[in-house]
Design an enzyme around this catalytic site. Structure first.
Site, PDB file in Angstrom:
ATOM      1  N   ASP A   1       0.812  -1.147  -0.045  1.00 32.22           N
ATOM      2  CA  ASP A   1      -0.192   0.063  -0.092  1.00 32.22           C
ATOM      3  C   ASP A   1       0.708   1.092  -0.037  1.00 32.22           C
ATOM      4  OD1 ASP A   1      -2.065  -1.758   0.067  1.00 32.22           O
ATOM      5  OD2 ASP A   1      -2.059  -1.969   2.279  1.00 32.22           O
TER       6      ASP A   1
ATOM      7  N   LYS B   1       2.394   2.161  -5.260  1.00 26.15           N
ATOM      8  CA  LYS B   1       3.047   1.617  -6.418  1.00 26.15           C
ATOM      9  C   LYS B   1       2.275   1.894  -7.696  1.00 26.15           C
ATOM     10  CE  LYS B   1       3.286  -2.330  -4.538  1.00 26.15           C
ATOM     11  NZ  LYS B   1       2.931  -2.169  -3.078  1.00 26.15           N
TER      12      LYS B   1
ATOM     13  N   GLY C   1      -4.214  -4.391  -4.584  1.00 20.20           N
ATOM     14  CA  GLY C   1      -5.076  -3.207  -5.018  1.00 20.20           C
ATOM     15  C   GLY C   1      -4.185  -2.010  -5.313  1.00 20.20           C
ATOM     16  N   HIS C   2      -4.271  -1.519  -6.493  1.00 19.84           N
ATOM     17  CA  HIS C   2      -3.182  -0.709  -7.039  1.00 19.84           C
ATOM     18  C   HIS C   2      -4.200   0.325  -7.542  1.00 19.84           C
ATOM     19  CE1 HIS C   2       0.490  -3.370  -7.658  1.00 19.84           C
ATOM     20  NE2 HIS C   2       0.037  -3.256  -6.504  1.00 19.84           N
TER      21      HIS C   2
ATOM     22  N   GLN D   1       2.014  -5.945  -3.098  1.00 23.39           N
ATOM     23  CA  GLN D   1       2.436  -5.926  -1.812  1.00 23.39           C
ATOM     24  C   GLN D   1       3.778  -5.254  -1.515  1.00 23.39           C
ATOM     25  OE1 GLN D   1       1.658  -9.431  -3.282  1.00 23.39           O
ATOM     26  NE2 GLN D   1      -0.341  -8.414  -3.026  1.00 23.39           N
TER      27      GLN D   1
HETATM   28  P1  IMP Z   1      -2.600 -12.923   1.404  1.00 27.57           P
HETATM   29  O1  IMP Z   1      -1.583 -12.547   0.474  1.00 27.57           O
HETATM   30  O2  IMP Z   1      -4.016 -12.617   1.033  1.00 27.57           O
HETATM   31  O3  IMP Z   1      -2.674 -14.126   1.734  1.00 27.57           O
HETATM   32  O4  IMP Z   1      -2.537 -11.913   2.828  1.00 27.57           O
HETATM   33  C1  IMP Z   1      -1.357 -12.268   3.477  1.00 27.57           C
HETATM   34  C2  IMP Z   1      -0.881 -10.782   4.455  1.00 27.57           C
HETATM   35  O5  IMP Z   1      -0.577  -9.902   3.358  1.00 27.57           O
HETATM   36  C3  IMP Z   1      -1.971 -10.205   5.341  1.00 27.57           C
HETATM   37  O6  IMP Z   1      -1.649  -9.578   6.345  1.00 27.57           O
HETATM   38  C4  IMP Z   1      -2.501  -9.207   4.180  1.00 27.57           C
HETATM   39  O7  IMP Z   1      -3.199  -8.039   4.738  1.00 27.57           O
HETATM   40  C5  IMP Z   1      -1.361  -8.635   3.610  1.00 27.57           C
HETATM   41  N1  IMP Z   1      -1.512  -8.403   2.292  1.00 27.57           N
HETATM   42  C6  IMP Z   1      -1.755  -9.016   1.060  1.00 27.57           C
HETATM   43  N2  IMP Z   1      -1.696  -8.308  -0.085  1.00 27.57           N
HETATM   44  C7  IMP Z   1      -1.504  -7.204   0.336  1.00 27.57           C
HETATM   45  C8  IMP Z   1      -1.462  -5.704  -0.345  1.00 27.57           C
HETATM   46  O8  IMP Z   1      -1.648  -5.749  -1.600  1.00 27.57           O
HETATM   47  N3  IMP Z   1      -1.283  -4.636   0.426  1.00 27.57           N
HETATM   48  C9  IMP Z   1      -1.006  -4.826   1.844  1.00 27.57           C
HETATM   49  N4  IMP Z   1      -1.092  -5.962   2.411  1.00 27.57           N
HETATM   50  C10 IMP Z   1      -1.471  -7.053   1.819  1.00 27.57           C
END
Ligand code: IMP
Length: 423
Positions: free
Chosen positions: A13, A16, A40-41, A224
């Site tokens: 977040d 990017k 979520g970009h 991420q």
């Molecule tokens: P998962 O990738 O959905 O399994 O989530 C694993 C961890 O990564 C969790 O703490 C999510 O909140 C975090 N996470 C996954 N994708 C994002 C992102 O795009 N932005 C921020 N946190 C993320």
């Protein structure tokens, strides 16, 4: 020609999407190399806001080709929704959006497995976005996964049924109560697959290496952040892919010696969604102000983000692991109005002061040690040149550059494309 990388240096977040969108004009190809619809970009321009999940952030530029690389995991259901939302832009998806045959597919049962796994963990849950990311990467490394290329094979149905059957048995094993209608989920999935098959599937490693040979410029877009990397992040509270620079090599089939600049994006403060340690997290008015002014809610899940001061120990670690050559600082405008700003420069760890990220950064092991800075009151959001930036902000920036030993080349002062100051 080299490929440049753009990566988040914190817990995701960082903004990017905005920077990829700003830089796209300089590149022929934008390529996503890991993650999936957990991302979520957010892009804001011409008064519109768009949130992309799997599609690279170069899609709004007429000239760039967007590649979804082999390291990405695709949910056809969410992908279809994303494409439908872009219908009004009149984009020729068959030539502007190319999909790697080696990208893995998220099946409806992967999402169910994610939910079952999280529910069974109770308080120890990861805080997953529940998009099926973990189970899909588990099937990939367990050599059971289904890939985009499988959609072109005659035995697709057979493979799909076998894997789904296995997943349903695994869901039962978790022994948690999940409400689902598999027929309904599959109908939606098949619709998504139909739409996906209208796109162009490619051997993306071949395509990208040929493009480099032919002098094309490529920007690899990370998703991420580095502290969510499955190896170097705050394990087990991480995502399931390599979000760091090495992930671009494996997620696109590009050799390390082809990598040029590595752009590291960070917020002027820190945020985190989901569970896991966060040494500089604030539980006071300052944290609440950052959340409010910075609109800190997840673009994918809408969950409130945890907020805290900038952590230079973590930032230096991320810059090192990624080989960052240029920094880009986001959301400096959110810090306007604070009398005093704090930056964590070291940790108190087991009675000693340390300046590197230790194995365990749980709150009981780590206490942040801060340096203080004078804040600035001016509203930055209308500023367009570096000369206008307040002196106290310049001092904040210089301190970060000196500590991380990498220059800050872009200061973003708002979410719009235009609110971007080059240094
Ligand atoms: P998962 O990738 O959905 O399994 O989530 C694993 C961890 O990564 C969790 O703490 C999510 O909140 C975090 N996470 C996954 N994708 C994002 C992102 O795009 N932005 C921020 N946190 C993320």
């Amino acid at each position: 020609m080299a490929i440049n990388l753009l990566l988040g240096l914190q817990w995701g977040d960082e903004g990017k999407g905005k920077i990829v969108d700003v830089l796209t004009g300089d590149y022929d190809i934008i390529a996503r190399f890991q993650g999936g619809p957990n991302a979520g970009h957010t892009l804001i321009f011409d008064g519109y806001k768009h949130v992309l999940h799997t599609i690279p952030s170069g899609i709004f530029h007429k000239t760039a080709v967007n590649v979804v690389g082999n390291g990405v995991v695709i949910d056809p259901v969410i992908f279809k929704r994303e494409l439908d939302n872009l219908d009004k832009f009149d984009i020729d998806f068959t030539t502007k959006l190319l999909i790697s045959r080696k990208a893995h597919l998220i099946l409806p049962t992967h999402r169910l497995l994610d939910a079952a796994s999280e529910t069974s963990k109770g308080k120890a849950k990861i805080g997953s976005t529940l998009k099926g990311i973990g189970p899909t990467y588990m099937d990939k490394t367990g050599r059971n996964g289904l890939r985009v290329g499988d959609l072109e094979m005659e035995n697709w149905e057979e493979k799909y049924k076998a894997l789904t059957k296995k997943h349903i048995r695994m869901i039962d094993y978790y022994g948690v109560k999940l409400e689902y209608d598999i027929a309904e989920l599959e109908e939606e999935f098949n619709e998504g697959v139909k739409r996906l098959k209208e796109l162009t599937f490619i051997d993306s490693e071949e395509y990208l290496n040929n493009a480099l040979k032919n002098g094309k410029s490529i920007l690899a877009e990370g998703a991420q952040g580095s502290l969510l990397d499955v190896d170097f992040g705050t394990y087990p509270f991480v995502t399931s892919s390599n979000t760091t620079a090495a992930g671009a090599c494996t997620g696109l089939g590009i050799a390390p010696n082809k990598i040029g600049d590595v752009f590291g994006i960070f917020k002027a403060y820190t945020t985190r969604v989901g569970s896991g340690p966060f040494p500089t997290e604030l539980f006071d008015e300052d944290g609440a102000t950052m959340a409010k002014v910075g609109h800190e809610f997840g673009a994918t899940t809408g969950r409130p983000r945890r907020c805290g001061w900038l952590d230079l120990v973590a930032l230096k670690y991320a810059a090192q692991v990624n080989g960052v050559t240029q920094l880009m600082m986001m959301k400096g405008d959110v810090l306007s109005g604070f009398d005093t700003l704090k930056v964590c420069t070291s940790y108190k760890y087991k009675g000693e002061e340390i300046s590197h990220l230790p194995y365990n950064i749980e709150p009981e092991n780590v206490t942040p040690i801060y340096s203080e800075f004078k804040g600035w009151q001016a509203d930055l959001t209308q500023m367009t040149t570096k000369e206008e930036l307040p002196q106290n902000l310049m001092e904040y920036i210089s301190f970060i550059e000196k500590e991380v030993e990498v220059p800050i080349k872009i200061v973003s002062v708002g979410p719009d494309r235009k609110q971007t100051i080059l240094r």
